[in-house]
Structures are given as C-alpha cells and as structure tokens.
Design a protein around this motif. Structure first.
Motif, mmCIF file in Angstrom:
data_model
loop_
_atom_site.group_PDB
_atom_site.id
_atom_site.type_symbol
_atom_site.label_atom_id
_atom_site.label_comp_id
_atom_site.label_asym_id
_atom_site.label_seq_id
_atom_site.Cartn_x
_atom_site.Cartn_y
_atom_site.Cartn_z
ATOM 1 N N ARG A 105 1.682 -6.047 -9.677
ATOM 2 C CA ARG A 105 2.918 -6.182 -8.915
ATOM 3 C C ARG A 105 2.653 -6.867 -7.576
ATOM 4 O O ARG A 105 3.434 -7.710 -7.129
ATOM 5 N N LYS A 131 4.700 -10.107 -6.782
ATOM 6 C CA LYS A 131 5.833 -9.921 -5.880
ATOM 7 C C LYS A 131 5.481 -10.112 -4.410
ATOM 8 O O LYS A 131 6.368 -10.166 -3.567
ATOM 9 N N VAL A 132 4.213 -10.153 -4.079
ATOM 10 C CA VAL A 132 3.838 -10.350 -2.683
ATOM 11 C C VAL A 132 2.977 -11.603 -2.537
ATOM 12 O O VAL A 132 3.365 -12.570 -1.886
ATOM 13 N N PRO A 168 -2.497 6.273 1.131
ATOM 14 C CA PRO A 168 -1.045 6.298 0.975
ATOM 15 C C PRO A 168 -0.655 7.029 -0.311
ATOM 16 O O PRO A 168 -1.423 7.054 -1.265
ATOM 17 N N GLN A 189 0.826 -1.209 0.000
ATOM 18 C CA GLN A 189 0.000 0.000 0.000
ATOM 19 C C GLN A 189 0.858 1.256 0.000
ATOM 20 O O GLN A 189 0.660 2.161 -0.801
ATOM 21 N N LEU A 236 10.355 -7.713 2.067
ATOM 22 C CA LEU A 236 9.816 -8.905 1.432
ATOM 23 C C LEU A 236 10.923 -9.973 1.430
ATOM 24 O O LEU A 236 11.950 -9.794 0.770
ATOM 25 N N TRP A 293 11.483 -12.774 0.148
ATOM 26 C CA TRP A 293 11.876 -13.517 -1.059
ATOM 27 C C TRP A 293 12.612 -12.617 -2.050
ATOM 28 O O TRP A 293 13.009 -13.078 -3.113
ATOM 29 N N PHE A 321 4.000 1.708 -0.743
ATOM 30 C CA PHE A 321 4.823 1.926 -1.928
ATOM 31 C C PHE A 321 4.012 1.751 -3.211
ATOM 32 O O PHE A 321 4.569 1.574 -4.284
ATOM 33 N N ARG A 322 2.697 1.777 -3.061
ATOM 34 C CA ARG A 322 1.781 1.887 -4.188
ATOM 35 C C ARG A 322 2.022 0.841 -5.272
ATOM 36 O O ARG A 322 2.114 1.158 -6.453
ATOM 37 N N PHE A 323 2.105 -0.430 -4.840
ATOM 38 C CA PHE A 323 2.224 -1.519 -5.812
ATOM 39 C C PHE A 323 0.941 -1.584 -6.630
ATOM 40 O O PHE A 323 -0.150 -1.471 -6.082
ATOM 41 N N SER A 324 1.095 -1.804 -7.928
ATOM 42 C CA SER A 324 -0.075 -2.070 -8.750
ATOM 43 C C SER A 324 -0.613 -3.452 -8.366
ATOM 44 O O SER A 324 0.087 -4.247 -7.734
ATOM 45 N N ILE A 351 12.233 -2.373 -5.987
ATOM 46 C CA ILE A 351 10.825 -2.578 -6.299
ATOM 47 C C ILE A 351 9.990 -1.378 -5.838
ATOM 48 O O ILE A 351 9.025 -0.981 -6.513
ATOM 49 N N LEU A 360 -2.786 4.898 5.971
ATOM 50 C CA LEU A 360 -3.170 3.496 6.162
ATOM 51 C C LEU A 360 -4.442 3.377 6.991
ATOM 52 O O LEU A 360 -5.037 2.318 7.066
ATOM 53 N N SER A 377 7.919 0.934 -8.389
ATOM 54 C CA SER A 377 6.482 1.068 -8.202
ATOM 55 C C SER A 377 6.071 2.538 -8.086
ATOM 56 O O SER A 377 5.122 2.976 -8.733
ATOM 57 N N VAL A 378 6.820 3.290 -7.279
ATOM 58 C CA VAL A 378 6.431 4.685 -7.026
ATOM 59 C C VAL A 378 6.821 5.591 -8.199
ATOM 60 O O VAL A 378 6.085 6.503 -8.571
#
Lengths: 284, 270
Positions: A198, A202-203, B79, A190, B93, B95, A192-195, B104, B61, B108-109
């Motif tokens: 993504r 990635k998660v 956010p 949230q 993360l 992994w 880092f504003r993942f699409s 990443i 959040l 993303s940002v």
C-alpha cells in the motif's frame, strides 16, 4: 470626456456594454493575435539569421525560399516508397521514432525499478551511484561498437545506444523522487499501518511520479538527439541517415529541411511529456 | 487489577536524546505521568520544550532513549491501531480525495476487522460528522486549512483508536476556525465511545483550559520535563463565554500565565 475608471462613484449608466460571451471571444481573439505576433517575430528572426548566414557564406548555403520549396515538396508526400533508397521523409521519421521508442521503453523498464531501489535503499544507492556517475557522462555513441559486436546489426546497435541514453536521466530522477518522500507522508503510512504494498502504491509511487516523468522527458529529449547521430553511424534508414545521405548528395536544402523536421518532432515529443507531467503533478 | 483501574497511558522515567553533530541533545528527561481513561489531557509549553517529542513517543514514532510507556499496561513498541494521530501539518495525501484519505486509513488498519460495507458506512459517518461529506470528492490542495484539519481529524476518528493523539492540530488556523474545530473535536469524542483518551499538544492557554481535564505544563527545553500537572474541574459541557467569568477559570489562567509567561522570560525570545 470623463474617463470612467477615474470616477468610480459615478454609475456607468450609458457605458457601452458587451454581452459576456462576446467579450470572452474578444479576449481569446486578442490573445491569439498576440501569440501570432510573437510567432511572426520568431520566424522573422529565423529568416533574418538564415539570410545573413546565406550572404556571409557567399551563397554556399541555400537561401530560405529554395529550401522551403524543397521542404514543402517533402511534406506534401511524406510516405512515398520508391524502394529502400528512396523513402518519403515521413517513413524516415517513423523508422527513427520506432528505434527511439524501443530503446527508450527498454531503458525506462530498467531505469525506473533500479532508480526506485536506489532511492529507497541507501545501501544500494551507495553501491550503484558511483557506477552511474562514471557512466552518465559517456556519450551514448561510445557504446555503439559494443552494440555492434554483441548484437551483430547496426540497427540493433543504434537501439542499444538509445537504451543506454534513456537510462541515466530516468534513473537519477526516479531515485531522487523516491528518496525525497516527505517525512509527513511516511509518518502517515506508519501511524495508519500501511502495508509495504500500500505504501508503494498510494504514497511512494504517486509522490515520485512527477519526478519519474521529468526523468522520462529528459531521457526522451536526449534519445531524440542521439538517434540522429546514431543513424548517421549505422546508415540504412531513419532521419539521421537521411540527413547524412542528403549531405553526401550535396543537397543542403534537404539537410536544412531535415533539421527543421527533427526539431518539430522533438518539440512534439516534449509536449507529450509536458502534458503527462501536468496530469501527474500534485500541489501538496 | 481490572482493566479500568489501569491508567490508559503510563509514562515511566522517559528520556529522549537525539544525536547531533555537536553530541547528544537531551530533549526531555524524567517524564513520569499517568493519563487516565476518558480524560482529555493537553501538553502545554513553549516551542522546543519537547512536548511534541513526547507525543511522538506515545504514537510509537520515536523510541525513548530510556524509560518506557505503557498503554493499557502493555509497553508501546511502535505505531499501532490503538492510537490515532492528527499532525499539525495535516499530512493528507494530496493525490487522494477527501473520501479516499479517510477510507485508506480504515482499509489499512481494519482490513481484517471490518467488512467493506462497514468501512463505507464509517467513512460516511465521520465525514458527515465533520461536515465534509459534500466535499468528499475534492483533493486536499483545493481545501482550506480548517477543512484539511477536519479531514485529518475524521481520518483519526474513523479507525476508532483507544487513544487519540493530536500534535498542535489547530496551531495554523485562525481563531474562529479554531474554536469551531475545538467543538467538533469534543463532539466527535463524546459520540465515539471507543475513543477513550485524548492527548493533545498545544501552546494556547485558552485552548488548554477549554478542552482539558488535565493540563501538563512543561518547563523550557532543552532537557525539559514536567513542571506541573494542573487539573481542570470546570464542568462539561463547557460554555466558552460563561466559562471565562468563573473564578476557577481566572485561577487556572493566572497559574498557567505564571508558569508559562513569567516563569520563563528568558525563553520568550524563542
């Protein structure tokens, strides 16, 4: 003699030393030897139990030595082909494995996406979960007649039963994995504003992968059990058919050989998934 | 009004209640606060006083049940790329490698604002700044707590947010590691011009004094609010050892002890 370990302040000047490589090799040898001893113990128990059963059954059951001779003959030339009524045991196992893989692949291809949806959408989960709960305890062989009726072939009906078998553990484990993504990872996505894409790649997927593989492993285990019974019903080919055929020929040496082969193949399949699981696991 | 005259963050009458089986639980109430640009502000208070709740609201959040928060005069709705967050639990993360964890976030940002080369450059720069470039190929489970939090700080700085929010970032670290990371934080902040404002939650009085321009002291929860805002006028850069011998430091510590320790004996058990 003074025990070196009880006098740590005395430097061990003349203590017998061994090159590090040799010591390591020695440790490996000891570990192998211990492993062999455990293995020998297991074989001993198996043979002991077998002999006891043989004796208790008034020698109706075959004795280990005659069965092992038969098994040895079977394994010596596993892929012979003397026409459809006389195939080597390797060919029978291959036929069973092929059916399992087709049914398992199809089942997984359905179960993983639906499980993902169930895990990520509470609404969908509430709709589908009762269905899963009702169908899961049904023996997959109960689906066999439906397969026969719709697919018009005993071979395909067996594959259909494997397909159904492979659904449930994968579905349930996938849904659980997907729904249990920790809050901290979701918050990272949230902040880092993942699409969506993504987040999925990635998660969600890397987090659920060990759960999915565990589901696949359980599915494969059940599928390998069900294929034997399925082939006893369907006839034609496969290790299950072969065991039943051996019984009809009153050849119990072959039946027991079949049991041992089924067990070893099942163990090998399980090990494959264990390895996959080890590769996918992440100690967070 | 010119932008520089608007406070970086303006918090107006914020209240946050959570639904529980036993009815609504009022965590914080009547929070009014202005946080100025180019300042480092700490929230200090006992566990459960709602300081993390307020930080989460600033991060977007959580939505306050009443009141509002303005960032540069605009209401926070969720956010955003203008705010970076460092969580207490590191939240890397596991992994992804150290490098990829930072990369990443950047991808993303700043997908549309930076080129690939700029992303690589910036990832390298922040990882070098926290001295983790040599460990960039490692996975988080193979790092110590201090190293993990360094990665998290690097990740937050990499996106160059206007406001950096840290939720008890050093709470789980030993004293030596903590001091080193405090200095790294100040160093990164002073070298990253775009990161204007830092807000940090802590429960460590010395940490608050050493780092802050303003210390926001919370009353005990539930229904916590701001007890006092204490300015810290110690000159920067601060010297840990010399600082403790100043009368300013003694006064600050005394006041904070009074507010946090003596004024809340009943909450000590919590």
């Amino acid at each position: 003699m003074i025990d070196a370990s009880s006098t740590p302040t005395v430097p061990r000047v003349s203590a017998p030393t061994m090159p590090a490589g040799l010591a390591a090799a020695g440790r490996v040898c000891v570990r192998l030897l211990v492993g062999l001893l455990y293995g020998a113990g297991a074989v001993g128990i198996l043979l002991g139990g077998w002999l006891l059963a043989w004796w208790l059954s008034a020698k109706e059951l075959p004795a280990p030595d005659s069965t092992l001779k038969v098994l040895w003959e079977l394994l010596r030339n596993p892929f012979y082909d003397n026409g459809p009524n006389d195939l080597g045991i390797g060919r029978q196992v291959a036929a069973s494995l092929l059916r399992v893989f087709i049914g398992f692949a199809a089942g997984s291809a359905v179960a993983i996406p639906i499980g993902t949806l169930m895990g990520s959408t509470p609404f969908f989960n509430r709709v589908v979960n009762p269905l899963v709960q009702v169908l899961k305890p049904v023996s997959p062989l109960a689906w066999f007649p439906l397969g026969l009726a719709t697919l018009k072939s005993a071979q395909n009906a067996t594959i259909f039963a494997i397909f159904i078998t492979s659904l449930w553990p994968t579905l349930i484990n996938t849904a659980f994995g997907v729904s249990s993504v920790p809050k901290e990872y979701r918050q990272v996505a949230q902040v880092f504003r993942f699409s969506r894409f993504r987040y999925f790649g990635k998660v969600l997927l890397p987090y659920s992968l060990p759960y999915i593989i565990t589901g696949l492993r359980l599915s494969m285990g059940v599928a390998w059990m069900v294929i034997v019974a399925g082939e006893m019903l369907s006839g034609g080919s496969g290790i299950g058919f072969w065991v039943w055929d051996s019984w009809n020929a009153l050849n119990l040496d072959r039946v027991i050989s079949g049991i041992l082969v089924i067990g070893m193949v099942g163990l090998a399949l399980d090990r494959v998934f264990e390895l996959l699981l080890r590769r996918a696991s992440h100690a967070g | 009004m010119p932008v520089s005259a608007v406070p970086a963050l303006q918090i107006d009458g914020v209240e946050m209640a959570f639904a529980t089986p036993a009815g609504p639980f009022l965590a914080i109430r009547d929070i009014d606060l202005e946080i100025r640009r180019h300042e480092l502000v700490t929230f200090i208070g006992h566990s459960g006083c709602g300081k993390s709740t307020l930080l989460n609201i600033l991060a977007g959040l959580g939505k306050p049940t009443s009141g509002r928060v303005l960032l540069d005069g605009l209401q926070i709705e969720g956010p955003g790329p203008d705010r970076g967050v460092v969580f207490q639990s590191y939240s890397l993360l596991p992994w992804l490698t150290v490098y990829d964890n930072v990369r990443i976030a950047l991808e993303s940002v700043h997908y549309h604002t930076l080129t690939r080369a700029e992303m690589s450059e910036r990832t390298e720069a922040v990882l070098r700044a926290v001295e983790l470039w040599d460990h960039r190929k490692k996975l988080p489970p193979h790092l110590s707590g201090g190293m993990k939090q360094r990665v998290a700080i690097a990740r937050a700085f990499a996106i160059e947010p206007k406001v950096l929010l840290l939720d008890e970032p050093f709470g789980a670290l030993d004293a030596l590691t903590r001091a080193a990371l405090q200095d790294e934080l100040l160093n990164l902040w002073s070298h990253t011009r775009r990161v204007e404002t830092v807000v940090m939650v802590t429960h460590d009085i010395d940490e608050a004094i050493y780092l802050s321009d303003q210390i926001v002291v919370f009353t005990n929860g539930p229904a916590a609010t701001i007890a006092e805002v204490i300015p810290v006028r110690l000159e920067r850069p601060r010297d840990r050892r010399r600082m403790v011998h100043t009368s300013e430091y003694a006064d600050l510590k005394d006041r904070l002890m009074e507010l946090l320790v003596c004024g809340s004996k009943t909450a000590q058990a919590a």
